[in-house]
Design a protein around this motif. Structure first.
Motif, PDB file in Angstrom:
ATOM      1  N   VAL B  36       0.838  -1.199   0.000  1.00 52.99           N
ATOM      2  CA  VAL B  36       0.000   0.000   0.000  1.00 52.99           C
ATOM      3  C   VAL B  36       0.872   1.248   0.000  1.00 52.99           C
ATOM      4  CG1 VAL B  36      -1.752   1.288   1.292  1.00 52.99           C
ATOM      5  CG2 VAL B  36      -1.802  -1.208   1.254  1.00 52.99           C
ATOM      6  N   TRP B  37       0.705   2.060  -1.032  1.00 52.81           N
ATOM      7  CA  TRP B  37       1.431   3.324  -1.044  1.00 52.81           C
ATOM      8  C   TRP B  37       0.666   4.325  -0.184  1.00 52.81           C
ATOM      9  CZ3 TRP B  37      -0.170   8.152  -3.273  1.00 52.81           C
ATOM     10  CH2 TRP B  37       0.767   9.170  -3.049  1.00 52.81           C
ATOM     11  N   ASP B  38       1.361   4.849   0.803  1.00 50.06           N
ATOM     12  CA  ASP B  38       0.793   5.904   1.642  1.00 50.06           C
ATOM     13  C   ASP B  38       1.944   6.842   1.964  1.00 50.06           C
ATOM     14  OD1 ASP B  38      -0.066   7.486   3.832  1.00 50.06           O
ATOM     15  OD2 ASP B  38      -1.625   6.025   4.275  1.00 50.06           O
ATOM     16  N   PRO B  39       1.849   8.112   1.568  1.00 44.56           N
ATOM     17  CA  PRO B  39       2.986   9.003   1.796  1.00 44.56           C
ATOM     18  C   PRO B  39       3.392   9.080   3.262  1.00 44.56           C
ATOM     19  CG  PRO B  39       1.065  10.206   0.934  1.00 44.56           C
ATOM     20  CD  PRO B  39       0.744   8.758   0.854  1.00 44.56           C
ATOM     21  N   ILE B  40       2.468   8.769   4.178  1.00 45.85           N
ATOM     22  CA  ILE B  40       2.802   8.837   5.609  1.00 45.85           C
ATOM     23  C   ILE B  40       3.235   7.470   6.146  1.00 45.85           C
ATOM     24  CG2 ILE B  40       1.867   9.475   7.896  1.00 45.85           C
ATOM     25  CD1 ILE B  40       0.321  11.636   6.571  1.00 45.85           C
ATOM     26  N   GLY B  41       3.034   6.408   5.395  1.00 42.65           N
ATOM     27  CA  GLY B  41       3.473   5.089   5.836  1.00 42.65           C
ATOM     28  C   GLY B  41       2.402   4.341   6.616  1.00 42.65           C
ATOM     29  N   ALA B  42       2.872   3.468   7.525  1.00 42.13           N
ATOM     30  CA  ALA B  42       1.949   2.557   8.226  1.00 42.13           C
ATOM     31  C   ALA B  42       0.965   3.281   9.152  1.00 42.13           C
ATOM     32  CB  ALA B  42       2.747   1.537   9.025  1.00 42.13           C
ATOM     33  N   ASN B  43       1.211   4.554   9.442  1.00 39.27           N
ATOM     34  CA  ASN B  43       0.254   5.300  10.272  1.00 39.27           C
ATOM     35  C   ASN B  43      -0.604   6.239   9.429  1.00 39.27           C
ATOM     36  OD1 ASN B  43       0.416   4.442  12.905  1.00 39.27           O
ATOM     37  ND2 ASN B  43       2.231   5.658  13.330  1.00 39.27           N
ATOM     38  N   PRO B  45      -3.340   7.660   6.337  1.00 36.24           N
ATOM     39  CA  PRO B  45      -4.771   7.450   6.107  1.00 36.24           C
ATOM     40  C   PRO B  45      -5.096   6.337   5.111  1.00 36.24           C
ATOM     41  CG  PRO B  45      -4.005   9.517   5.123  1.00 36.24           C
ATOM     42  CD  PRO B  45      -2.875   8.992   5.930  1.00 36.24           C
ATOM     43  N   LEU B  46      -4.318   6.237   4.034  1.00 41.89           N
ATOM     44  CA  LEU B  46      -4.618   5.205   3.033  1.00 41.89           C
ATOM     45  C   LEU B  46      -4.375   3.818   3.609  1.00 41.89           C
ATOM     46  CD1 LEU B  46      -2.981   6.809  -0.119  1.00 41.89           C
ATOM     47  CD2 LEU B  46      -5.402   6.329   0.214  1.00 41.89           C
ATOM     48  N   PHE B  47      -3.261   3.692   4.326  1.00 39.84           N
ATOM     49  CA  PHE B  47      -2.928   2.400   4.911  1.00 39.84           C
ATOM     50  C   PHE B  47      -4.024   1.951   5.876  1.00 39.84           C
ATOM     51  CE2 PHE B  47      -0.757  -0.590   7.700  1.00 39.84           C
ATOM     52  CZ  PHE B  47      -0.038  -1.347   6.788  1.00 39.84           C
ATOM     53  N   ASN B  48      -4.532   2.904   6.661  1.00 40.07           N
ATOM     54  CA  ASN B  48      -5.571   2.548   7.644  1.00 40.07           C
ATOM     55  C   ASN B  48      -6.895   2.189   6.990  1.00 40.07           C
ATOM     56  OD1 ASN B  48      -4.786   2.631  10.564  1.00 40.07           O
ATOM     57  ND2 ASN B  48      -3.720   4.399   9.738  1.00 40.07           N
ATOM     58  N   VAL B  49      -7.224   2.866   5.892  1.00 42.58           N
ATOM     59  CA  VAL B  49      -8.462   2.516   5.188  1.00 42.58           C
ATOM     60  C   VAL B  49      -8.325   1.094   4.623  1.00 42.58           C
ATOM     61  CG1 VAL B  49      -9.861   3.050   3.159  1.00 42.58           C
ATOM     62  CG2 VAL B  49      -9.143   4.889   4.671  1.00 42.58           C
ATOM     63  N   MET B  50      -7.164   0.780   4.086  1.00 43.54           N
ATOM     64  CA  MET B  50      -6.956  -0.560   3.515  1.00 43.54           C
ATOM     65  C   MET B  50      -6.960  -1.640   4.598  1.00 43.54           C
ATOM     66  SD  MET B  50      -6.976  -0.307   0.341  1.00 43.54           S
ATOM     67  CE  MET B  50      -7.835   1.200   0.060  1.00 43.54           C
ATOM     68  N   ALA B  68       3.448  -1.278   4.051  1.00 43.40           N
ATOM     69  CA  ALA B  68       3.360   0.159   3.724  1.00 43.40           C
ATOM     70  C   ALA B  68       4.572   0.604   2.908  1.00 43.40           C
ATOM     71  CB  ALA B  68       3.284   0.970   5.010  1.00 43.40           C
ATOM     72  N   TYR B  69       4.330   1.406   1.898  1.00 40.89           N
ATOM     73  CA  TYR B  69       5.397   2.004   1.084  1.00 40.89           C
ATOM     74  C   TYR B  69       5.211   3.523   1.109  1.00 40.89           C
ATOM     75  CZ  TYR B  69       6.848  -2.382  -1.106  1.00 40.89           C
ATOM     76  OH  TYR B  69       7.342  -3.637  -1.339  1.00 40.89           O
ATOM     77  N   THR B  70       6.275   4.250   1.443  1.00 38.45           N
ATOM     78  CA  THR B  70       6.143   5.713   1.401  1.00 38.45           C
ATOM     79  C   THR B  70       6.559   6.229   0.022  1.00 38.45           C
ATOM     80  OG1 THR B  70       8.304   5.853   2.414  1.00 38.45           O
ATOM     81  CG2 THR B  70       6.426   6.166   3.867  1.00 38.45           C
ATOM     82  N   ASP B  71       7.218   5.377  -0.780  1.00 36.60           N
ATOM     83  CA  ASP B  71       7.626   5.778  -2.118  1.00 36.60           C
ATOM     84  C   ASP B  71       6.785   5.004  -3.129  1.00 36.60           C
ATOM     85  OD1 ASP B  71       8.922   6.072  -4.582  1.00 36.60           O
ATOM     86  OD2 ASP B  71      10.852   6.430  -3.598  1.00 36.60           O
TER      87      ASP B  71
END
Lengths: 348, 339
Positions: B36-43, B45-50, B68-71
């Motif tokens: 999951v790409w999320d600019p903020i990482g494992a914390n 918003p995208l990661f949490n929705v997933m 989580a991927y920040t890049d």
């Protein structure tokens, strides 16, 4: 003439009503000004001069959290009769938010166990419950942040007068509350209106404090924001080096709060091995060097926050939380192979 | 005695049916990774929705391990290399895995949320499944992220002509944006999702484009300052796409995830609305109806040339033209049907 009589009687009645109600209103104002306001000032001063320092010197986080939940309405109600107890509001909100955070953690662990046991309904329920608690935590922490803003102004601009230690302490606590409010809102996947620029504002607001005096916490907060917010890292800076330095400062002062920011930044960036190392080192330090007696509660909070992270890792991998006394150890630690044993062959 | 037997039989049946409906999953689980790409990482918003989707996936027999991927670039590369069975990317990044869905972020193709809703609902239908598959990949869900707007440090830059010679922070992997920036005579300053805001805020570029959700967290108001403005015109509708390797998931998985994603649309739109409301009203620069018409025509030309160059998918452009014409049937493009 008849009308005149009616008007006269109306006037008479309203004068009577006014005569009766003026002392009543006056009585309320009298009570507010003479009875409640001084009591409020006494309560505020007592809390500032004794309750907060007393609590900071204790280690029972659950008691402090329960006190904040129970006492908030009483203490904050004095804002109706005397100056708003904003500084106390920061502490109350931060601490009462922690109660809800702990409830959220428990449900996170329930979610993880249910996922391991292949029980998706239970997992989903746990996730929903966790989010409800996170929303409450976020609301309380955001209220704490707003008390900070009311009293000192918004962080990130010019520094307010932070003359005494209490002011500086409240400044740190309020900014921490802001960061946590934002983090918990994001985790809850809901929107409760926490401004998304709190992280950037806190990053600048930490510069108003002396890093050495406050156990490396200001720099740890700043560097954690650099590590977590895209594009926040200034050129030539290294967030991880700064976090390591902050870790050492916290250890030196025996108030090891920077470790929590370090571990959170590492966890967010998927550096699980680093998270484990920070927890190991923290557990070892706590064992060897007891907390600064003035700030036991802060050090204990750091330990509990790291324990929550450890519990998450343990539960994901084993189904249960960190074993008692096991903070700093992990399920996959290599067993010591040099344990001394006796030769048994001639007995068998 | 018979009664006792019946009661026993009944209670056995009750236990069996209770365990069947208790949500416990008895069947073999497939362990699959979801990057999951999320600019903020494992914390973030995208990661949490997933993460919230994991119990649902489990009910379909998939145990998703989220990474989580920040890049975003690395997430796409790891997915291509087979290290992830599924991935979450932005629509433009997703173009290399599915040209059709990757063209939904085409410049000027979706003027507002209303049209975006219609596109998303259309593509959630089982009938659209064919369009979601491309080679070894399937788009298992699209989530809306709101309109992309143009931010300028100087609000006197209020027409396309004024953009000439101005420096624009441009995502360097996005061929369409590069073409667009050059088309209007502006100069490209290569940027990434991590550094475009810094470049805009410190003045190294004059203009940047971003969705409203980036405005407050990245403090774009600092770059706007006293003289800047936000052009109230949807350059594109940003979206996130979940791409899966078809051979790594059971038949029907893609449709299930698409149906699940559709249940999250309203949540996503609420977040977008909240973010748009945070942009100070005085920053909005409202183009005239005449200007809007001119931009729509210009962007259409750019889309057609990018389609001819093979960047955009013709079918996707046609679908979006039909959606626009459903809302505004009198548009000249509806008779011309060039897309």
């Amino acid at each position: 003439m008849k009308n005149f009589g009616v008007i006269k009687s109306l006037l008479k009645n309203s004068l009577l009503l006014a005569a009766v109600s003026i002392p009543l209103v006056g009585c309320q104002t009298f009570k507010d000004k003479v009875v409640y306001a001084p009591a409020g000032d006494v309560m505020q001063n007592l809390a500032k001069e004794h309750t907060v320092p007393y609590m900071l010197g204790t280690e029972d986080l659950a008691v402090s959290c329960a006190m904040s939940e129970a006492m908030s309405p009483l203490l904050m109600a004095f804002g109706r009769v005397t100056s708003n107890p904003d500084q106390l509001g920061v502490m109350m909100g931060l601490s009462a938010g922690a109660c809800e955070e702990q409830r959220a953690w428990d449900n996170e662990l329930r979610y993880l166990r249910a996922m391991r046991d292949l029980r998706p309904d239970e997992a989903e329920d746990a996730l929903i419950t966790q989010k409800r608690h996170l929303i409450n935590a976020s609301k309380r922490q955001f209220a704490a942040y707003n008390h900070l803003v009311n009293y000192y102004g918004e962080p990130g601009g010019e520094c307010p007068d932070l003359d005494d230690e209490f002011d500086q302490f409240i400044w740190i606590a309020g900014m921490l509350a802001g960061l946590q409010a934002l983090n918990n809102e994001i985790q809850s996947t809901s929107s409760i209106g926490v401004p998304k620029n709190i992280a950037s504002k806190v990053e600048r607001g930490t510069s108003c404090l002396n890093d050495d005096q406050w156990w490396g916490v200001p720099m740890a907060m700043k560097a954690a924001v650099w590590a977590m917010l895209p594009g926040a890292l200034p050129q030539g800076e290294n967030a991880w080096e700064r976090l390591e330095t902050a870790q050492a400062k916290g250890e030196e002062a025996r108030v090891r709060l920077p470790n929590v920011m370090y571990a959170m930044a590492a966890f967010t960036n998927g550096k699980d091995d680093l998270v484990k190392d920070i927890i190991r080192r923290h557990a070892d330090q706590v064992k060897k060097h007891p907390a600064d007696p003035e700030y036991i509660l802060i050090d204990t909070t750091a330990t509990l926050q790291l324990q929550a992270l450890s519990d998450r890792l343990w539960t994901e991998n084993t189904g249960h939380r960190t074993p008692l006394g096991g903070l700093g150890t992990f399920w996959d630690d290599k067993k010591d192979s040099n344990v001394e044993v006796m030769e048994l062959d001639d007995l068998l | 005695m018979k009664l006792l037997k019946n009661i026993k039989a009944l209670s056995v049946a009750a236990v069996v049916s209770a365990s069947a409906t208790s949500g416990a999953v008895q069947a073999e689980m497939m362990d699959r990774t979801f990057c999951v790409w999320d600019p903020i990482g494992a914390n973030g918003p995208l990661f949490n929705v997933m993460k919230s989707a994991k119990p649902s996936a489990m009910k379909w027999g998939i145990n998703l391990e989220l990474v989580a991927y920040t890049d975003e670039k690395i997430a796409a590369e790891d997915f291509k290399a087979g290290q992830c069975d599924s991935v979450l990317l932005t629509g433009t990044r997703a173009r290399e895995f599915n040209k059709f869905t990757g063209s939904l972020e085409a410049i000027g193709a979706i003027p507002s949320t209303e049209e975006m809703r219609l596109v998303l609902q259309t593509l959630t239908q089982p009938k659209a499944a064919k369009l979601m598959k491309s080679g070894e990949y399937e788009v298992a869900g699209i989530l809306p992220a709101g309109a992309i707007y143009l931010y300028t440090r100087d609000r006197t830059i209020d027409t396309v002509e004024e953009l000439q010679g101005k420096k624009v922070a441009t995502l360097d992997y996005d061929q369409a944006s590069m073409t667009m920036v050059r088309h209007v005579g502006a100069s490209v300053v290569g940027a990434s999702t991590a550094n475009f805001a810094g470049k805009f805020n410190n003045g190294s570029v004059d203009v940047a484009y971003a969705p409203a959700v980036a405005y407050t967290p990245l403090e774009l108001y600092k770059g706007l300052g006293e003289n800047g403005g936000v052009f109230q015109f949807s350059l594109a509708q940003m979206n996130f796409q979940i791409i899966a390797r078809i051979d790594r998931f059971p038949e029907g998985y893609g449709q299930k995830v698409r149906d699940y994603s559709a249940t999250r649309f309203e949540e996503a739109y609420k977040l977008v609305e909240a973010a748009e409301a945070e942009i100070k009203p005085e920053y909005w620069m409202k183009p005239t109806a005449e200007q809007l018409d001119g931009y729509a025509k210009m962007l259409q030309e750019v889309r057609i040339s990018l389609r001819d160059e093979g960047v955009y998918d013709a079918k996707a452009l046609r679908l979006m033209r039909k959606v626009r014409c459903k809302k505004n049937p009198t548009n000249s493009e509806c008779a011309e049907k060039r897309e």
